[in-house]
Design a protein around this motif. Structure first.
Motif, PDB file in Angstrom:
ATOM      1  N   ILE A  76      -0.627  13.420 -17.875  1.00 30.77           N
ATOM      2  CA  ILE A  76      -0.665  12.851 -16.600  1.00 30.77           C
ATOM      3  C   ILE A  76      -1.184  14.139 -15.585  1.00 30.77           C
ATOM      4  O   ILE A  76      -2.302  13.756 -14.828  1.00 30.77           O
ATOM      5  N   SER A  77      -1.155  15.209 -15.719  1.00 25.74           N
ATOM      6  CA  SER A  77      -1.495  16.394 -14.995  1.00 25.74           C
ATOM      7  C   SER A  77      -2.824  16.720 -15.178  1.00 25.74           C
ATOM      8  O   SER A  77      -3.793  16.979 -14.355  1.00 25.74           O
ATOM      9  N   LEU A  78      -3.448  16.242 -16.623  1.00 26.37           N
ATOM     10  CA  LEU A  78      -4.676  16.273 -16.706  1.00 26.37           C
ATOM     11  C   LEU A  78      -5.633  15.209 -16.041  1.00 26.37           C
ATOM     12  O   LEU A  78      -6.451  15.353 -15.416  1.00 26.37           O
ATOM     13  N   ARG A  79      -4.920  14.158 -15.995  1.00 30.28           N
ATOM     14  CA  ARG A  79      -5.829  12.867 -15.335  1.00 30.28           C
ATOM     15  C   ARG A  79      -5.684  13.028 -13.717  1.00 30.28           C
ATOM     16  O   ARG A  79      -6.572  12.544 -13.197  1.00 30.28           O
ATOM     17  N   ILE A  80      -4.474  13.774 -13.245  1.00 31.17           N
ATOM     18  CA  ILE A  80      -4.549  13.974 -11.823  1.00 31.17           C
ATOM     19  C   ILE A  80      -5.768  15.031 -11.563  1.00 31.17           C
ATOM     20  O   ILE A  80      -6.361  14.968 -10.355  1.00 31.17           O
ATOM     21  N   LYS A  81      -5.957  16.215 -12.368  1.00 36.61           N
ATOM     22  CA  LYS A  81      -7.004  17.084 -12.037  1.00 36.61           C
ATOM     23  C   LYS A  81      -8.262  16.354 -12.012  1.00 36.61           C
ATOM     24  O   LYS A  81      -9.281  16.808 -11.344  1.00 36.61           O
ATOM     25  N   LEU A  82      -8.461  15.280 -12.887  1.00 36.09           N
ATOM     26  CA  LEU A  82      -9.824  14.606 -12.926  1.00 36.09           C
ATOM     27  C   LEU A  82     -10.010  13.458 -11.727  1.00 36.09           C
ATOM     28  O   LEU A  82     -10.881  12.863 -11.608  1.00 36.09           O
ATOM     29  N   GLY A  83      -8.868  13.253 -11.190  1.00 35.84           N
ATOM     30  CA  GLY A  83      -8.813  12.191 -10.111  1.00 35.84           C
ATOM     31  C   GLY A  83      -8.746  11.006 -10.727  1.00 35.84           C
ATOM     32  O   GLY A  83      -9.176   9.766  -9.972  1.00 35.84           O
ATOM     33  N   ASP A  84      -8.282  10.838 -11.713  1.00 31.25           N
ATOM     34  CA  ASP A  84      -8.304   9.352 -12.722  1.00 31.25           C
ATOM     35  C   ASP A  84      -6.844   8.886 -12.161  1.00 31.25           C
ATOM     36  O   ASP A  84      -6.069   8.586 -13.106  1.00 31.25           O
ATOM     37  N   TRP A  85      -6.568   8.194 -10.999  1.00 34.87           N
ATOM     38  CA  TRP A  85      -5.358   7.778 -10.465  1.00 34.87           C
ATOM     39  C   TRP A  85      -4.952   6.493 -11.244  1.00 34.87           C
ATOM     40  O   TRP A  85      -3.767   6.135 -11.416  1.00 34.87           O
ATOM     41  N   PHE A  86      -5.915   5.662 -11.655  1.00 33.63           N
ATOM     42  CA  PHE A  86      -5.639   4.388 -12.153  1.00 33.63           C
ATOM     43  C   PHE A  86      -4.853   4.456 -13.486  1.00 33.63           C
ATOM     44  O   PHE A  86      -4.158   4.217 -14.014  1.00 33.63           O
ATOM     45  N   ARG A  87      -5.652   5.678 -14.297  1.00 31.26           N
ATOM     46  CA  ARG A  87      -5.027   6.173 -15.402  1.00 31.26           C
ATOM     47  C   ARG A  87      -3.556   6.712 -15.251  1.00 31.26           C
ATOM     48  O   ARG A  87      -2.450   6.638 -16.200  1.00 31.26           O
ATOM     49  N   VAL A  88      -3.340   7.527 -14.271  1.00 32.18           N
ATOM     50  CA  VAL A  88      -1.968   8.140 -13.947  1.00 32.18           C
ATOM     51  C   VAL A  88      -1.092   7.061 -13.985  1.00 32.18           C
ATOM     52  O   VAL A  88      -0.029   7.260 -14.176  1.00 32.18           O
ATOM     53  N   VAL A  89      -1.490   5.838 -13.012  1.00 30.32           N
ATOM     54  CA  VAL A  89      -0.435   4.665 -12.884  1.00 30.32           C
ATOM     55  C   VAL A  89       0.062   4.188 -14.109  1.00 30.32           C
ATOM     56  O   VAL A  89       1.304   3.974 -14.426  1.00 30.32           O
ATOM     57  N   GLN A  90      -0.906   3.925 -14.980  1.00 35.80           N
ATOM     58  CA  GLN A  90      -0.847   3.496 -16.264  1.00 35.80           C
ATOM     59  C   GLN A  90       0.286   4.319 -17.105  1.00 35.80           C
ATOM     60  O   GLN A  90       1.226   3.864 -17.854  1.00 35.80           O
ATOM     61  N   LEU A  91      -0.027   5.692 -17.006  1.00 31.95           N
ATOM     62  CA  LEU A  91       0.723   6.687 -17.935  1.00 31.95           C
ATOM     63  C   LEU A  91       2.104   6.733 -17.275  1.00 31.95           C
ATOM     64  O   LEU A  91       3.301   6.685 -17.989  1.00 31.95           O
ATOM     65  N   LEU A  92       2.238   6.580 -16.002  1.00 27.62           N
ATOM     66  CA  LEU A  92       3.579   6.714 -15.317  1.00 27.62           C
ATOM     67  C   LEU A  92       4.505   5.473 -15.550  1.00 27.62           C
ATOM     68  O   LEU A  92       5.700   5.598 -15.858  1.00 27.62           O
ATOM     69  N   LYS A  93       3.906   4.208 -15.724  1.00 24.56           N
ATOM     70  CA  LYS A  93       4.513   2.778 -15.766  1.00 24.56           C
ATOM     71  C   LYS A  93       4.956   2.999 -17.467  1.00 24.56           C
ATOM     72  O   LYS A  93       5.798   2.154 -17.878  1.00 24.56           O
ATOM     73  N   SER A  94       4.507   3.934 -18.467  1.00 22.40           N
ATOM     74  CA  SER A  94       4.491   3.635 -19.799  1.00 22.40           C
ATOM     75  C   SER A  94       5.827   4.411 -20.142  1.00 22.40           C
ATOM     76  O   SER A  94       6.294   4.259 -21.110  1.00 22.40           O
ATOM     77  N   GLY A  95       6.389   5.173 -19.265  1.00 19.92           N
ATOM     78  CA  GLY A  95       7.547   5.871 -19.628  1.00 19.92           C
ATOM     79  C   GLY A  95       8.633   5.905 -18.352  1.00 19.92           C
ATOM     80  O   GLY A  95       8.250   5.350 -17.319  1.00 19.92           O
ATOM     81  N   SER A  96       9.607   6.789 -18.226  1.00 18.03           N
ATOM     82  CA  SER A  96      10.252   6.850 -17.103  1.00 18.03           C
ATOM     83  C   SER A  96      10.790   8.188 -16.954  1.00 18.03           C
ATOM     84  O   SER A  96      10.924   9.016 -17.962  1.00 18.03           O
ATOM     85  N   GLY A  97      10.780   8.583 -15.766  1.00 19.05           N
ATOM     86  CA  GLY A  97      11.292   9.925 -15.309  1.00 19.05           C
ATOM     87  C   GLY A  97      11.613  10.366 -13.938  1.00 19.05           C
ATOM     88  O   GLY A  97      11.331   9.416 -13.271  1.00 19.05           O
TER      89      GLY A  97
END
Length: 1170
Positions: free
Chosen positions: A760-781
């Protein structure tokens, strides 16, 4: 430009060629010669390799057809490009039109006059008409489909040439005796052309060629010369139009056989032969000139006799008919172009604009920025900057140097008086030179300065940032003088022919072969050197130790400055002109980072040299943009300028030089150990970086760190350290993958290690927020909710930046970002959504004032007021109402919130409107603000003025009614306010009485309030009386007119009594009529002449009729009731004596019940009766 011979095609049977023509559109080449020879050839290039585009691509003849049909020598061939036709004629006068059918040429039409021979044929610019001229003076103009349009015999004239103007309105006929006659397109003679180029010429001359460039690709400058006329003795004139009194004159000094413009009218080719002193035979040459007559190049061609010349459609090749051969020469044009910080800058002309179109094409992002520049002379680039040299305007000869950045934004500009024929730019200076002098400008660019600092920089401009030097001066570098252009115009015997500069050295080349070396930034003449060639282009290497020179014949040589003299006396020597030379060179570039490396273009090959040793050549015809980091960037400008509006990244080519290719091969095939040894022997930062990256891939961290140190890459060293601290091998691999930009792979590795947080932090650095949402929805925290909100808002921002507001709204709703939501609703014009948002916000929310303002900008007053009141800003709410002209709302709010300033504001605005004479606007303002009395006063004022103007009485009545209605509104308002004030259960009568008392107390103008309806009544009866008179109810008309006598203060007495006199005489009530005449004669307002007319008229009437009423008027036997005056019926104008009658609820006027039943509205105030 540079030109070199590239190919030779032999014609079979050694038939001598007479003519050649190259089809500009489809590329066919037609050539005609002796014994009926006529061939059509076509060269095609077959290659899939992007690098081998254009001239470098191998070509072969895809068509080689002999056209049978002529028996005599073919003398004229001409193409109609629009309709793909070829027209040819031979020495017997036979004309054949050929057409293309299924890939071969066939006869379409034949024509033979049998009387004379065709000397010239010309299609007009749009290919619709052909003009054919015969030697005996016959002229035929035909259409493309073979029909004759007109023909004419020019008696006693021998014709040999014809040319159309670009608009097809003018025809030029060239005569055998060298004269040129101008005709219109119907064959009517206009005038003989003045041939300035033949002044002082003796003996017979004949015309070698007339070519009128039709402007199909635009012109190189406004009002550019485009009509070229050349004679066999070498005299030539280039004219702006057929009547140009001041043409460009050229003496080519050769025997001319043929001339032709290139495709865009920028180069004129003049072909023929020249006497050479050393040889007894003539040499075939082609000279190239600009439209302004400047000589560009000379091409020598082998063979005995040159017959004709023709340009290829793109202007990159030229075909020459010599003996029984066709020679082809390649041309490398001097494009106006440059390369700065990943941006290619190039200029081209367009037929629809007089300016040059300059394109700044950012090759990294593939974006282009376009500027239109008048009279562009050159483009010069260096680093991040670009200099455009232009002519200021025609009125006085001044020139402008514009400094631009890489997207074409002008940063600074300078006006100079010298003609900047040669321009160069370094990191600190712009140097421009004319033939006699050079000008230096030390430019400053505010990179990180604030606006304030920029202004200070501008104020403290030191003298001496700009200087001018004459080429014959020897500056010592100490004089910090002013800019003095006067000395720049002193003539010199040895003009400047080229310049180049680096940060510390300026080199100026002169036509004699002398080069002068100056130091920079303080310009001091260091040394003069003499070469045995005239330089055309010069370039200094990165440490200014060696100068590359390309002379005007395309020979590349080198001059070494840092050679000590042979005696070893230590004195800096005269330098050395190295023995090394290469021919046919048209471009070269030094490496930015190595003084011994350079690349050069020789014909269609690129060579890279290290210490003057060549590597194997690369086939290409690109222009070199830059040479750094062992890579050469080259651009195929020929291809780009075929479609300049859509540059293609395929035309930008990177070449790696041998040491880079070898190192890469070593690393891949042999291994890192051996490669590092090779790089140690041939060190270069680029090679160390290559090694570092290869070592990283294999996780050989020690080698990688050493290599990063050698190429001074601090981030790389830090990265290796960070890798060293990681324990897990797979973790290291993931980090390396991310470092090399293989993000998918890195993410997959993180997820395999069950480190979703790192992915997630890699995707945030890249600014790829669509992928961040996908990753966040795939797990729980637990921290996921805030991250999700952040992601949704970032995606919302992504859509908002691209103005996709609908998509943005959905994400902002999920991210609960109310501020951006408001903005999106506003952009979408979704005001319901905005209102819902405002209602959902808590009180005093910081967003409410902004929402209020949004509503104000679109005129939604109620919503704006609600928003402002919700955030406790009544003042802003009132201001909004005032701004939107909702004064009643404003007054109401001001009263509710005890705000004092609305009254003064209102009166201020009203007085502003009155000053501008917008009285009706002021009335509307007062009415909306419920200041009915003020509105009524203004309304009465307008009505009185209109009445004085004697305009339509109905209009005046309406105005009085409006004023009276405003007074009624005022009464109502007073009543309501009193009701509010009266407490307890006191009767309505008491409150009404209180209202009246208050009215009485406040009233300034009792006349207006008490007699509000007087004006309306007066005009109502005035109109009613006339209506009754015209309808024939003469008695009623007279009675109504009698009522008018009470209104002399409103309607002029002369009007009232004239009307009464007419009605009474019509009613035969001469007694009343007589009284009216007495009144008229006694009026003070009339002059004696008018009174006399009334007396005469009275005499005429009353001599016939005695002044008595026939019937007693009812008015007399109906004395006024005890209460005073009886009410008057507003329908009939009669007094009402009955006890039962109808009264209007608004104006309180009465009428007989039987008369009002047929009406829907009150006749006076127009209120509904129901």
């Amino acid at each position: 430009m540079f030109i070199y011979l590239s190919k030779k095609i032999a014609i079979p049977n050694i038939a001598r060629l007479r003519c050649i023509s190259w089809n500009k559109e489809q590329g066919f080449i037609a050539c005609g010669g002796d014994d009926g020879l006529l061939k059509v050839l076509k060269q095609e290039t077959h290659t899939d390799d992007a690098k081998l585009k254009g001239l470098a691509a191998p070509s072969n003849l895809s068509m080689n057809q002999t056209l049978e049909g002529h028996s005599g020598a073919v003398q004229v061939v001409t193409w109609n490009e629009q309709y793909q036709k070829l027209t040819t004629s031979d020495q017997n006068g036979l004309i054949i039109v050929w057409m293309l059918y299924k890939g071969s040429w066939y006869e379409e039409m034949i024509n033979n006059r049998n009387k004379s021979v065709v000397r010239s044929m010309s299609w007009n610019a749009d290919g619709q008409k052909i003009c054919i001229v015969y030697e005996d003076g016959a002229v035929i103009v035909g259409s493309v489909d073979g029909n004759r349009i007109w023909g004419k015999e020019l008696k006693g004239l021998q014709l040999c040439h014809v040319a159309w103007s670009s608009d097809s309105k003018i025809l030029l006929f060239g005569m055998a005796n060298g004269e040129i006659h101008i005709y219109d397109n119907q064959g009517n003679f206009i005038v003989k052309m003045v041939l300035n180029c033949l002044v002082n010429v003796t003996g017979a001359v004949s015309i070698a060629g007339i070519h009128w460039y039709p402007g199909t690709e635009g012109y190189v400058e406004p009002d550019c010369p485009c009509l070229a006329i050349c004679f066999d003795n070498g005299r030539c004139q280039i004219m702006r139009h057929e009547n140009d009194e001041n043409p460009v004159l050229i003496d080519t000094g050769m025997n001319v056989v043929s001339i032709q413009w290139n495709h865009c009218g920028s180069v004129l080719a003049v072909a023929g032969s020249q006497k050479v002193a050393s040889q007894d035979k003539d040499v075939n040459v082609v000279q190239f000139y600009t439209p302004l007559g400047e000589h560009l190049r000379t091409l020598k061609v082998p063979g005995k006799q040159m017959a004709a010349v023709s340009w290829e459609g793109g202007g990159l090749r030229i075909g020459l008919a010599v003996d029984s051969f066709i020679y082809f020469a390649n041309i490398r044009p001097d494009y106006k172009w440059g390369y700065c910080s990943n941006t290619v800058v190039y200029a081209y002309t367009r037929p629809d604009r007089t300016e040059y179109c300059v394109v700044f094409w950012d090759t990294k992002n593939n974006e282009k920025y376009v500027k239109y520049v008048n009279s562009l002379m050159s483009i010069t680039t260096n680093g991040d900057f670009c200099i455009l040299a232009t002519k200021a305007d025609d009125s006085h000869p001044q020139y402008v140097l514009v400094l631009c950045n890489s997207i074409g934004t002008p940063l600074d500009s300078k006006y100079v008086d010298i003609d900047p024929q040669f321009v160069t730019i370094t990191k600190t200076h712009v140097i421009a030179a004319s033939k006699e002098a050079f000008y230096t400008w030390q430019y400053r660019v505010a990179k990180k300065l604030t606006a304030l600092e920029i202004n200070q920089v501008a104020k403290t401009r030191k003298e001496g940032r700009e200087r001018v030097y004459h080429i014959d001066d020897a500056p010592s570098g100490t004089t910090d003088g002013m800019v003095d252009f006067t000395k720049a115009f002193t003539a010199t015997k040895d003009p400047i022919c080229c310049i180049t500069a680096t940060d510390k050295t300026l080199i100026v080349g002169r036509e004699s072969g002398t080069i002068q070396r100056y130091s920079l930034p303080n310009v001091a003449l260091v040394q003069k050197y003499v070469l045995n060639c005239r330089a055309y282009q010069m370039s200094l290497n990165c440490n200014s130790s060696r100068l590359a020179i390309i002379d005007i014949t395309g020979v590349l040589t080198f001059f070494d400055f840092e050679v000590q003299s042979a005696e070893g006396s230590g004195q800096q020597g005269a330098g050395e002109h190295l023995k090394f030379e290469r021919k046919d060179v048209w471009d070269m570039k030094w490496a930015n980072d190595n003084p011994d490396l350079f690349a050069m273009m020789e014909k269609t090959r690129m060579y890279v040299f290290r210490n003057l040793d060549p590597e194997e050549p690369i086939l290409t015809s690109g222009y070199i943009c830059s040479f750094e980091d062992l890579e050469i960037k080259s651009i195929l400008l020929d291809e780009i300028l075929k479609d300049p509006e859509h540059p293609n990244k395929d035309y930008l080519i990177n070449f790696e030089i041998r040491s880079l290719r070898d190192s890469r091969a070593l690393i891949e095939k042999v291994g890192i150990e051996d490669a590092s040894q090779f790089i140690e022997d041939n060190p270069h930062p680029r090679l160390w970086r290559l090694l570092a990256e290869a070592a990283l891939q294999k996780l050989e961290l020690k080698t990688a760190e050493q290599a990063f140190v050698r190429c001074k890459d601090y981030q790389g060293i830090e990265f290796v350290k960070r890798l060293g601290n990681l324990q897990s091998e797979s973790m290291k691999q993931a980090e390396v993958a991310a470092y090399f930009g293989r993000f998918e792979e890195a993410e997959r590795m993180y997820l395999d290690m069950d480190r979703r947080d790192l992915a997630i932090s890699l995707r945030i650095k890249l600014g790829d927020w669509f992928r961040v949402v996908q990753l966040l929805k795939s797990g729980s925290g637990d921290s996921d909710d805030t991250l999700l909100e952040q992601a949704y808002n970032a995606i919302g921002d992504y859509f908002a930046d691209r103005q996709k507001w609908m998509n943005a709204v959905q994400y902002y709703l999920q991210g609960q970002n109310q501020e951006r939501l408001a903005e999106c609703y506003y952009m979408l014009e979704d005001y319901d959504g905005l209102e819902r948002l405002a209602n959902s916000l808590t009180e005093n929310h910081k967003l409410l004032p902004d929402i209020g303002h949004m509503f104000v900008t679109v005129g939604m007053c109620d919503q704006a007021v609600n928003a402002y009141l919700k955030c406790n800003e009544p003042k802003a709410a009132v201001d909004a109402c005032v701004h939107l002209n909702q004064w009643n709302k404003a007054v109401e709010l001001a009263k509710n919130h005890n705000m004092k300033e609305i009254g003064p504001l209102l009166s201020k605005y009203a007085s502003h409107l009155l000053e501008k004479n917008k009285i009706l606007d002021a009335i509307e303002l007062y009415r909306k603000a419920h200041h009915f009395l003020d509105a009524a006063k203004l309304m009465f004022k307008i009505a009185d003025e209109e009445a004085k103007k004697r305009t339509k009485p109905l209009r005046v009545k309406k105005l009085y009614v409006l004023a009276a209605l405003l007074i009624e509104n005022y009464h109502e308002q007073i009543k309501v306010t009193q009701k509010g004030k009266v407490k307890g259960k006191r009767s309505e009568a008491t409150s009404a009485l209180a209202g009246l008392l208050e009215e009485d107390a406040t009233s300034v103008d009792n006349r207006i309030i008490d007699n509000a309806w007087r004006g309306a009544e007066a005009y109502h009866f005035f109109l009613l009386s006339q209506r009754q008179l015209y309808e024939g109810y003469v008695d009623a008309a007279m009675r109504t007119a009698i009522q008018l006598c009470d209104y002399e203060d409103i309607i002029p007495a002369v009007e009232i009594y004239s009307l009464l006199a007419i009605c009474a005489s019509a009613n035969r009530a001469f007694g009343t009529c007589s009284k009216a005449f007495i009144k008229l004669e006694s009026l003070d307002t009339l002059n004696s002449e008018h009174k006399q007319q009334y007396e005469d008229l009275a005499l005429e009437i009353f001599t016939k009729h005695s002044p008595k009423d026939n019937r007693k008027l009812e008015m007399d036997n109906n004395p006024d009731s005890e209460d005073g005056k009886l009410p008057i019926c507003i329908v009939t104008g009669r007094p009402i004596s009955e006890y039962q009658f109808w009264m209007c609820s608004t104006c309180k006027h009465c009428a007989f019940e039987q008369h009002i039943t047929s009406r829907n509205f009150c006749p006076l105030c127009h209120t509904s009766v129901a």
